[in-house]
Write a protein that holds these residues in place. Structure first.
Motif, PDB file in Angstrom:
ATOM      1  N   ALA A 224      33.123  38.356  43.803  1.00 45.78           N
ATOM      2  CA  ALA A 224      33.856  38.684  42.588  1.00 45.78           C
ATOM      3  C   ALA A 224      35.204  37.960  42.542  1.00 45.78           C
ATOM      4  O   ALA A 224      35.753  37.552  43.565  1.00 45.78           O
ATOM      5  CB  ALA A 224      34.085  40.185  42.495  1.00 45.78           C
ATOM      6  N   ARG A 225      35.737  37.840  41.322  1.00 47.11           N
ATOM      7  CA  ARG A 225      37.082  37.314  41.103  1.00 47.11           C
ATOM      8  C   ARG A 225      37.981  38.480  40.733  1.00 47.11           C
ATOM      9  O   ARG A 225      37.620  39.320  39.890  1.00 47.11           O
ATOM     10  CB  ARG A 225      37.097  36.253  40.005  1.00 47.11           C
ATOM     11  CG  ARG A 225      36.251  35.036  40.354  1.00 47.11           C
ATOM     12  CD  ARG A 225      36.127  34.080  39.184  1.00 47.11           C
ATOM     13  NE  ARG A 225      37.390  33.428  38.873  1.00 47.11           N
ATOM     14  CZ  ARG A 225      38.071  33.592  37.737  1.00 47.11           C
ATOM     15  NH1 ARG A 225      37.629  34.426  36.812  1.00 47.11           N
ATOM     16  NH2 ARG A 225      39.191  32.927  37.537  1.00 47.11           N
ATOM     17  N   ILE A 228      45.425  40.131  41.005  1.00 46.18           N
ATOM     18  CA  ILE A 228      46.421  40.986  41.618  1.00 46.18           C
ATOM     19  C   ILE A 228      47.784  40.386  41.296  1.00 46.18           C
ATOM     20  O   ILE A 228      48.058  39.232  41.640  1.00 46.18           O
ATOM     21  CB  ILE A 228      46.190  41.134  43.137  1.00 46.18           C
ATOM     22  CG1 ILE A 228      47.183  42.109  43.739  1.00 46.18           C
ATOM     23  CG2 ILE A 228      46.198  39.807  43.859  1.00 46.18           C
ATOM     24  CD1 ILE A 228      46.829  42.573  45.137  1.00 46.18           C
ATOM     25  N   GLY A 229      48.610  41.137  40.593  1.00 40.26           N
ATOM     26  CA  GLY A 229      49.858  40.572  40.108  1.00 40.26           C
ATOM     27  C   GLY A 229      49.550  39.378  39.224  1.00 40.26           C
ATOM     28  O   GLY A 229      48.730  39.443  38.315  1.00 40.26           O
ATOM     29  N   GLU A 230      50.175  38.238  39.541  1.00 38.31           N
ATOM     30  CA  GLU A 230      49.947  37.015  38.769  1.00 38.31           C
ATOM     31  C   GLU A 230      48.846  36.149  39.372  1.00 38.31           C
ATOM     32  O   GLU A 230      48.473  35.129  38.787  1.00 38.31           O
ATOM     33  CB  GLU A 230      51.245  36.193  38.711  1.00 38.31           C
ATOM     34  CG  GLU A 230      52.402  36.908  38.020  1.00 38.31           C
ATOM     35  CD  GLU A 230      53.682  36.097  38.111  1.00 38.31           C
ATOM     36  OE1 GLU A 230      53.726  35.131  38.912  1.00 38.31           O
ATOM     37  OE2 GLU A 230      54.642  36.431  37.397  1.00 38.31           O
ATOM     38  N   ALA A 231      48.355  36.518  40.530  1.00 40.29           N
ATOM     39  CA  ALA A 231      47.397  35.676  41.260  1.00 40.29           C
ATOM     40  C   ALA A 231      45.953  36.063  40.938  1.00 40.29           C
ATOM     41  O   ALA A 231      45.658  37.218  40.605  1.00 40.29           O
ATOM     42  CB  ALA A 231      47.642  35.788  42.761  1.00 40.29           C
ATOM     43  N   VAL A 232      45.068  35.084  41.080  1.00 39.17           N
ATOM     44  CA  VAL A 232      43.623  35.311  40.948  1.00 39.17           C
ATOM     45  C   VAL A 232      42.976  34.973  42.284  1.00 39.17           C
ATOM     46  O   VAL A 232      43.198  33.886  42.842  1.00 39.17           O
ATOM     47  CB  VAL A 232      43.011  34.468  39.820  1.00 39.17           C
ATOM     48  CG1 VAL A 232      41.489  34.616  39.809  1.00 39.17           C
ATOM     49  CG2 VAL A 232      43.593  34.877  38.473  1.00 39.17           C
ATOM     50  N   LEU A 233      42.179  35.902  42.786  1.00 42.53           N
ATOM     51  CA  LEU A 233      41.531  35.762  44.082  1.00 42.53           C
ATOM     52  C   LEU A 233      40.019  35.726  43.911  1.00 42.53           C
ATOM     53  O   LEU A 233      39.486  36.274  42.948  1.00 42.53           O
ATOM     54  CB  LEU A 233      41.890  36.937  44.999  1.00 42.53           C
ATOM     55  CG  LEU A 233      43.352  37.349  45.095  1.00 42.53           C
ATOM     56  CD1 LEU A 233      43.490  38.570  45.996  1.00 42.53           C
ATOM     57  CD2 LEU A 233      44.197  36.204  45.605  1.00 42.53           C
ATOM     58  N   ARG A 234      39.346  35.101  44.873  1.00 43.44           N
ATOM     59  CA  ARG A 234      37.890  35.186  44.945  1.00 43.44           C
ATOM     60  C   ARG A 234      37.514  35.742  46.307  1.00 43.44           C
ATOM     61  O   ARG A 234      37.979  35.245  47.336  1.00 43.44           O
ATOM     62  CB  ARG A 234      37.234  33.821  44.744  1.00 43.44           C
ATOM     63  CG  ARG A 234      35.706  33.872  44.869  1.00 43.44           C
ATOM     64  CD  ARG A 234      35.075  32.529  44.559  1.00 43.44           C
ATOM     65  NE  ARG A 234      35.605  31.461  45.390  1.00 43.44           N
ATOM     66  CZ  ARG A 234      35.219  31.228  46.637  1.00 43.44           C
ATOM     67  NH1 ARG A 234      34.297  32.005  47.227  1.00 43.44           N
ATOM     68  NH2 ARG A 234      35.745  30.231  47.322  1.00 43.44           N
ATOM     69  N   VAL A 235      36.691  36.772  46.311  1.00 50.47           N
ATOM     70  CA  VAL A 235      36.249  37.385  47.561  1.00 50.47           C
ATOM     71  C   VAL A 235      35.059  36.594  48.067  1.00 50.47           C
ATOM     72  O   VAL A 235      34.004  36.568  47.443  1.00 50.47           O
ATOM     73  CB  VAL A 235      35.885  38.869  47.356  1.00 50.47           C
ATOM     74  CG1 VAL A 235      35.466  39.490  48.686  1.00 50.47           C
ATOM     75  CG2 VAL A 235      37.060  39.631  46.753  1.00 50.47           C
ATOM     76  N   ASP A 236      35.247  35.951  49.212  1.00 52.71           N
ATOM     77  CA  ASP A 236      34.230  35.034  49.728  1.00 52.71           C
ATOM     78  C   ASP A 236      33.142  35.748  50.514  1.00 52.71           C
ATOM     79  O   ASP A 236      31.955  35.504  50.302  1.00 52.71           O
ATOM     80  CB  ASP A 236      34.890  33.972  50.612  1.00 52.71           C
ATOM     81  CG  ASP A 236      33.902  32.959  51.137  1.00 52.71           C
ATOM     82  OD1 ASP A 236      33.724  31.916  50.480  1.00 52.71           O
ATOM     83  OD2 ASP A 236      33.297  33.215  52.205  1.00 52.71           O
ATOM     84  N   SER A 237      33.534  36.616  51.456  1.00 50.09           N
ATOM     85  CA  SER A 237      32.551  37.179  52.387  1.00 50.09           C
ATOM     86  C   SER A 237      33.146  38.362  53.133  1.00 50.09           C
ATOM     87  O   SER A 237      34.363  38.584  53.114  1.00 50.09           O
ATOM     88  CB  SER A 237      32.119  36.105  53.397  1.00 50.09           C
ATOM     89  OG  SER A 237      33.245  35.473  53.981  1.00 50.09           O
ATOM     90  N   ARG A 238      32.296  39.115  53.792  1.00 50.68           N
ATOM     91  CA  ARG A 238      32.764  40.209  54.642  1.00 50.68           C
ATOM     92  C   ARG A 238      33.318  39.630  55.947  1.00 50.68           C
ATOM     93  O   ARG A 238      32.886  38.574  56.400  1.00 50.68           O
ATOM     94  CB  ARG A 238      31.619  41.172  54.942  1.00 50.68           C
ATOM     95  CG  ARG A 238      31.067  41.889  53.714  1.00 50.68           C
ATOM     96  CD  ARG A 238      29.916  42.810  54.090  1.00 50.68           C
ATOM     97  NE  ARG A 238      28.764  42.067  54.589  1.00 50.68           N
ATOM     98  CZ  ARG A 238      27.716  42.616  55.190  1.00 50.68           C
ATOM     99  NH1 ARG A 238      27.667  43.926  55.373  1.00 50.68           N
ATOM    100  NH2 ARG A 238      26.712  41.862  55.610  1.00 50.68           N
ATOM    101  N   THR A 239      34.258  40.334  56.541  1.00 47.94           N
ATOM    102  CA  THR A 239      34.902  39.869  57.765  1.00 47.94           C
ATOM    103  C   THR A 239      34.169  40.394  58.991  1.00 47.94           C
ATOM    104  O   THR A 239      34.076  41.609  59.198  1.00 47.94           O
ATOM    105  CB  THR A 239      36.364  40.336  57.819  1.00 47.94           C
ATOM    106  OG1 THR A 239      37.045  39.892  56.644  1.00 47.94           O
ATOM    107  CG2 THR A 239      37.061  39.785  59.052  1.00 47.94           C
ATOM    108  N   PRO A 295      32.965  37.762  34.911  1.00 47.76           N
ATOM    109  CA  PRO A 295      32.467  36.429  35.296  1.00 47.76           C
ATOM    110  C   PRO A 295      32.718  35.428  34.181  1.00 47.76           C
ATOM    111  O   PRO A 295      32.593  35.747  32.997  1.00 47.76           O
ATOM    112  CB  PRO A 295      30.964  36.664  35.514  1.00 47.76           C
ATOM    113  CG  PRO A 295      30.837  38.126  35.782  1.00 47.76           C
ATOM    114  CD  PRO A 295      31.901  38.791  34.959  1.00 47.76           C
ATOM    115  N   GLU A 296      33.090  34.220  34.585  1.00 51.79           N
ATOM    116  CA  GLU A 296      33.338  33.177  33.592  1.00 51.79           C
ATOM    117  C   GLU A 296      32.028  32.567  33.102  1.00 51.79           C
ATOM    118  O   GLU A 296      31.058  32.506  33.830  1.00 51.79           O
ATOM    119  CB  GLU A 296      34.227  32.078  34.189  1.00 51.79           C
ATOM    120  CG  GLU A 296      35.640  32.560  34.481  1.00 51.79           C
ATOM    121  CD  GLU A 296      36.521  31.459  34.993  1.00 51.79           C
ATOM    122  OE1 GLU A 296      35.988  30.428  35.485  1.00 51.79           O
ATOM    123  OE2 GLU A 296      37.757  31.583  34.904  1.00 51.79           O
TER     124      GLU A 296
END
Length: 296
Positions: A224-225, A228-239, A295-296
């Motif tokens: 997912a994208r 948070i605040g002004e930033a956009v993150l993409r969650v790549d994988s579990r740790t 999603p885009e």
């Protein structure tokens, strides 16, 4: 869709040492400026070291000097000095050559402290040798009868890179620029172990006060994208967790808890938290809402 709020921001100026909690940051593709900008180098092996192989590093803590404003892409001489606190409470300068000598004497190792090198300096990041099965087992704290952890969720090009280098060249991260964890996951693990599942054990950059109940909430965000605040993150994988969370960290009162790894294996498939990349740079602050983007 609101997923939660940013509860804590952490950065770790020296790889594998304790870090500092901050109120705000400007996220970039390299993560939080000033995060993991120094590392310990094994002078004998000529290789970057972490607490997987040298657990005693977790007994130390580091922070940036008051008023320092580290840039996201500083290297070598431009990396700012940081303060390192020893288990005895002594405060040392990372840039002072005597600090490496004193740490080496305490750890019984020949070492030096190295600022982050430019990504073109590939030899600085190169592995001296491939870990033996015994070294890998110890670093991961593999449990009796446990299979080798599956790292296939991570991008293949990154996995290939980490077969040759201790960290991605130009960074001192193990693999990804940001690690995100939710309070839900800590509560989930706390309910299933006799060890204290405190945030410092797992060394996230971003701790999210999630809106759900005790569950591995962030696992559902993989792919997912997020904003948070002004930033956009993409969650790549579990740790995938190594053996570091079971280790003692005296700087924050965390005791050794060997049984914690068994709980991680049995209840979390050895995964806790998620690996994150920054798609769009921007400012964040404690209290910033975390929202799911369409999603885009």
């Amino acid at each position: 869709m609101l997923l939660g709020h940013l509860k804590e921001i952490w950065r770790y100026p020296v790889k594998s040492m304790g870090g500092e909690r901050i109120d705000a940051a400007f996220l970039t593709p390299l993560g939080i400026p000033g995060d993991r900008c120094w590392a310990v180098v094994d002078m004998e092996k000529r290789e970057i070291r972490n607490a997987k192989k040298w657990p005693a590093l977790l007994q130390y803590r580091a922070w940036h000097l008051s008023g320092a404003v580290p840039s996201a892409d500083c290297y070598d001489a431009d990396v700012p000095d940081v303060v390192i606190e020893t288990p005895r409470g002594e405060r040392l300068s990372a840039r002072d050559p005597d600090t490496g000598i004193r740490l080496g004497e305490a750890l019984g190792k020949a070492l030096r402290l190295a600022p982050r090198a430019h990504p073109s300096n590939r030899d600085h990041y190169r592995l001296a040798s491939v870990s033996t099965p015994e070294e890998f087992s110890e670093a991961m704290a593999l449990q009796a009868g446990e299979a080798i952890p599956d790292f296939s969720e991570a991008p293949p090009d990154l996995l290939a890179l980490l077969k040759e280098y201790a960290t991605p060249p130009g960074t001192y991260f193990d693999a990804f620029p940001l690690h995100l964890l939710t309070t839900d996951s800590l509560a989930y693990l706390e309910d299933r172990t006799d060890a204290d599942a405190v945030v410092q054990r797992f060394r996230p950059n971003l701790l999210i006060e999630a809106t759900g109940t005790a569950a591995l909430t962030e696992n559902g965000w993989v792919g997912a994208r997020l904003r948070i605040g002004e930033a956009v993150l993409r969650v790549d994988s579990r740790t995938v967790r190594c053996g570091m969370p079971v280790r003692a960290q005296p700087w924050c009162g965390v005791a050794e808890r060997k049984g914690l790894m068994r709980s991680l294996v049995e209840h979390c498939e050895r995964r806790l938290g998620v690996n994150v990349v920054v798609e769009r740079a921007g400012s964040i602050a404690v209290g910033s809402p975390l929202t799911l983007l369409k999603p885009e």
